[in-house]
Scaffold this motif. Sequence first.
Motif, PDB file in Angstrom:
ATOM      1  N   MET A   2      86.371  43.622 112.896  1.00 25.86           N
ATOM      2  CA  MET A   2      85.366  44.809 112.992  1.00 25.86           C
ATOM      3  C   MET A   2      84.817  44.768 114.495  1.00 25.86           C
ATOM      4  O   MET A   2      83.958  45.086 114.959  1.00 25.86           O
ATOM      5  N   ILE A   4      85.613  46.042 116.952  1.00 24.51           N
ATOM      6  CA  ILE A   4      85.764  47.255 117.936  1.00 24.51           C
ATOM      7  C   ILE A   4      84.513  47.616 119.060  1.00 24.51           C
ATOM      8  O   ILE A   4      84.636  48.426 119.601  1.00 24.51           O
ATOM      9  N   ASN A   5      83.443  47.601 118.126  1.00 24.45           N
ATOM     10  CA  ASN A   5      82.360  48.257 119.076  1.00 24.45           C
ATOM     11  C   ASN A   5      81.566  47.176 119.614  1.00 24.45           C
ATOM     12  O   ASN A   5      80.120  47.484 120.039  1.00 24.45           O
ATOM     13  N   THR A   8      80.030  49.065 123.028  1.00 27.88           N
ATOM     14  CA  THR A   8      80.366  50.153 122.694  1.00 27.88           C
ATOM     15  C   THR A   8      78.624  50.417 122.872  1.00 27.88           C
ATOM     16  O   THR A   8      78.124  50.267 121.676  1.00 27.88           O
ATOM     17  N   CYS A  65      82.198  49.030 110.115  1.00 30.78           N
ATOM     18  CA  CYS A  65      81.439  48.919 111.624  1.00 30.78           C
ATOM     19  C   CYS A  65      79.866  49.676 111.470  1.00 30.78           C
ATOM     20  O   CYS A  65      79.640  50.323 110.967  1.00 30.78           O
ATOM     21  N   LYS A 132      88.590  56.061 116.570  1.00 35.94           N
ATOM     22  CA  LYS A 132      88.738  54.580 116.833  1.00 35.94           C
ATOM     23  C   LYS A 132      88.994  53.864 115.528  1.00 35.94           C
ATOM     24  O   LYS A 132      89.621  52.890 116.156  1.00 35.94           O
ATOM     25  N   LEU A 133      88.671  54.730 114.777  1.00 38.29           N
ATOM     26  CA  LEU A 133      89.462  54.277 113.044  1.00 38.29           C
ATOM     27  C   LEU A 133      90.437  55.066 112.488  1.00 38.29           C
ATOM     28  O   LEU A 133      90.257  54.275 111.597  1.00 38.29           O
TER      29      LEU A 133
END
Length: 208
Positions: A2, A4-5, A8, A65, A132-133
Amino acid sequence: AMKINQDTVLRGKKVTLVPYTAAHVPRYHEWMQSEELQRLTASEPLSLEQEYKMQRSWRDDADKCTFIVLDSERWPGQAEENSMVGDVNLFLTNTEDPTVGEIEIMIAEPSCRGRGFGKEATLLMTPYGVRKLGITKFEAKIGQENEASICMFKKLHFKEVAVNSIFQEVMLRLDVSDQERQWLLEQTNHVEEKSYTELKQPAGVLDT
C-alpha cells in the motif's frame, strides 16, 4: 504494497491529508498516551519504538491506507508536526470482497474537534478510496458513546446497519451508488491532489 499514497497530498479547505511518515511518529505517539483516545480508538499504548514499527507496517501493508490530517491553515508554512490534528485510515479487511473498506477517523487535537475537520477528512478519503482502491462499500465501527462521530458519519450518508453490544459498537455503512458517487464528487470538487515531495521542498531549492 500500500505505497499507493506515499507521494499523495489531498488538500481541502480545512484539512490537508499527507502520507504517514516517520517524522510524524513522535507527535502521534504523544497523542496516543491519552486515555480518552485509547478508549475511543480501542487501542493499547505503545512504546515509541513500537509506534515506529507500526508506522512502517502502515506504509508497507497491502491492506491499509493511512493519511495524517494536517490543519490547512498551518501547512504548508509551519512544520508538519505542529500542524497535525489527527489521522484517517482505510482497511481492506474483507478477503472475499475487496470492494469493502473500513474507514477510521481520529481528530486527536482537542482544540480541533467540533470544527468540521473530521467531516472533511472523511470526505477527502472516501472518493480517494473509490478512485484508487476500487472501494464501493465503506464501513465504520464507532463506540456507542461516541455520538459526535456517529452523527458525523450519518451526515455523510452512512446508515446504521448493526449494533454490537459486546464491543458496544455501532456499525455504519455507505454503499457508493452512482447517485452517492455524484454527491461525493460535488462535495469534494474543491479538493486538489498534489505531490508530497514537491510540497515538502521549499520553492527555489530545486533551482540551483
